[in-house]
Design an enzyme around this catalytic site. Sequence first.
Site, mmCIF file in Angstrom:
data_model
loop_
_atom_site.group_PDB
_atom_site.id
_atom_site.type_symbol
_atom_site.label_atom_id
_atom_site.label_comp_id
_atom_site.label_asym_id
_atom_site.label_seq_id
_atom_site.Cartn_x
_atom_site.Cartn_y
_atom_site.Cartn_z
ATOM 1 N N HIS A 120 0.892 -1.177 0.000
ATOM 2 C CA HIS A 120 0.000 0.000 0.000
ATOM 3 C C HIS A 120 0.922 1.217 0.000
ATOM 4 O O HIS A 120 2.037 1.143 0.542
ATOM 5 C CB HIS A 120 -0.811 0.114 1.285
ATOM 6 C CG HIS A 120 -1.685 -1.047 1.622
ATOM 7 N ND1 HIS A 120 -1.221 -2.158 2.248
ATOM 8 C CD2 HIS A 120 -3.013 -1.230 1.461
ATOM 9 C CE1 HIS A 120 -2.213 -3.004 2.447
ATOM 10 N NE2 HIS A 120 -3.321 -2.471 1.980
ATOM 11 N N ASP A 123 2.609 1.950 3.222
ATOM 12 C CA ASP A 123 3.585 0.962 3.716
ATOM 13 C C ASP A 123 5.001 1.371 3.360
ATOM 14 O O ASP A 123 5.939 1.061 4.093
ATOM 15 C CB ASP A 123 3.363 -0.426 3.087
ATOM 16 C CG ASP A 123 1.964 -0.946 3.254
ATOM 17 O OD1 ASP A 123 1.286 -0.519 4.195
ATOM 18 O OD2 ASP A 123 1.553 -1.797 2.435
HETATM 19 C C1 XLS Z 1 -7.527 -6.617 4.534
HETATM 20 C C2 XLS Z 1 -7.090 -6.817 3.165
HETATM 21 C C3 XLS Z 1 -5.931 -5.932 2.733
HETATM 22 C C4 XLS Z 1 -5.796 -5.952 1.247
HETATM 23 C C5 XLS Z 1 -5.007 -4.812 0.680
HETATM 24 O O1 XLS Z 1 -8.254 -7.430 5.085
HETATM 25 O O2 XLS Z 1 -6.780 -8.162 2.998
HETATM 26 O O3 XLS Z 1 -4.750 -6.317 3.366
HETATM 27 O O4 XLS Z 1 -5.237 -7.134 0.807
HETATM 28 O O5 XLS Z 1 -5.518 -3.603 1.028
#
Ligand code: XLS
Length: 469
Positions: A120, A123
């Site tokens: 993201h 991140d």
């Molecule tokens: C949360 C989601 C997130 C997505 C990406 O539950 O899995 O991690 O994979 O935003």
Amino acid sequence: MVKQTCYLTFALQGKVKGEIGMFFKNVGMIEYEGADSENPYAFKYYNPDEYVGGKTMKEHLRFAVAYWHTFDADGKDPFGDGTMFRAWNRMTHPLDKAKARAEAAFEFFEKLGVPYFCFHDVDIVDEGATLRETFAYLDQMSSFLKEMMETSRVQLLWNTANMFTHPRYVHGAATSCNADVYAYAAAKVKKGLDIAKELGAENYVFWGGREGYETLLNTDMKLELENLASFYRMAVEYAREIGFDGQFLIEPKPKEPTKHQYDFDAATTIAFLETYGLKDHFKLNLEANHATLAGHTFEHELRVAALHDVLGSIDANQGDLLLGWDTDEFPTDLYSAVLAMYEILKAGGFKTGGINFDAKVRRPSFADEDLFHAHIAGMDTYAVGLKVASRLLEDKALDQVIEERYESYTKGIGLEIKEGRTDLKKLAAYALEHDQIENQSGRQERLKATVNRYLLNALREAPAEKETR
Ligand code: XLS
Ligand code: NI
Ligand code: NI
């Protein structure tokens, strides 16, 4: 500021094994050693160059490490502080910290031998005080990552924008009641697509953690859904404009953090895409733990997506059936991995997608080395899944039973039904003559035993050295 080291180049040339790198000094390159190995820092089943059904394991599985769980998370939970004190997260200036973190990440990717990573925007670097500052940080970090990607062979499976953590998204992002939030989220996605283009991402993901509602009493569902559809449409248009040709993915999840999320599960998301004419531009990123929360098996979600030709990528993890939330554990359940890989192979395998470990080590597993143990366990699990699923398919071990089970549709009245050559009157006339019905057993238990047999046998086999199975 942390200086970039040259260990990546050494690692790639295979010149140095063992004590290299700055952050994981006690861990060398993780190699395949086979099922008899007792070395915790070796793969027992994931043999990247081994052929399974015409492709290597590496080509089939396309593993990716998730930046957020592995390099950002510190083990915090709703009741307790972080337990993981990572050396790469100690610096205070956002860019210093971000660069150290990226160095740690690439050292980890290289040692583990994964071909991909995912992140993201938040991140890779903290948000700044203003959106302008956030963008300036992101620009610097995407150039930094690009350089690191050039020295290594690690690619970007997908990136995404985090539109759920900051309090501004309290009512949603693309489904917020506040148009300023909508515009802010759009700006983040625009930047995310620029980064995707710059780093050559194979996909771009939307996960709508806050896209949903808490109560209908204050919600205009129609407006929110239409706004969400326009948001996706604008993303498709912008990607076209800048020449980003990666695959767009939507990741369904029924709930958590929002009580009801619009992209509830595969079927709901497909209906949404059909309704708003977006189906040609999107595929799904399916997550095992999200399937569990939706009351489905993972293989159900994969099958539904495959039927509609939208099976894009997966977030591999597993939930805990005793806990009702997204625990994001590393996948270690061999049986589930077999059934998941069975669906993926049956659908023709991954194209732009892959297996992203959207999984985190448990809060008490706070040692840096646990990050390796967790990924090794997950990769071995999916390698077993791949081998067993491939063999089940090749031998038609399950397909044959299914063919026999539906045999009545291959002839007579069944074939007429299948080909749409009948009607209620004809069927009624037929039924009057054939009302003494005989059914056959569904043989579930026998089939489960077959899967078990394949699983146990595959584990006994020596790896194929050439292009055979
Ligand atoms: C949360 C989601 C997130 C997505 C990406 O539950 O899995 O991690 O994979 O935003
Ligand atoms: Ni996910
Ligand atoms: Ni999740």
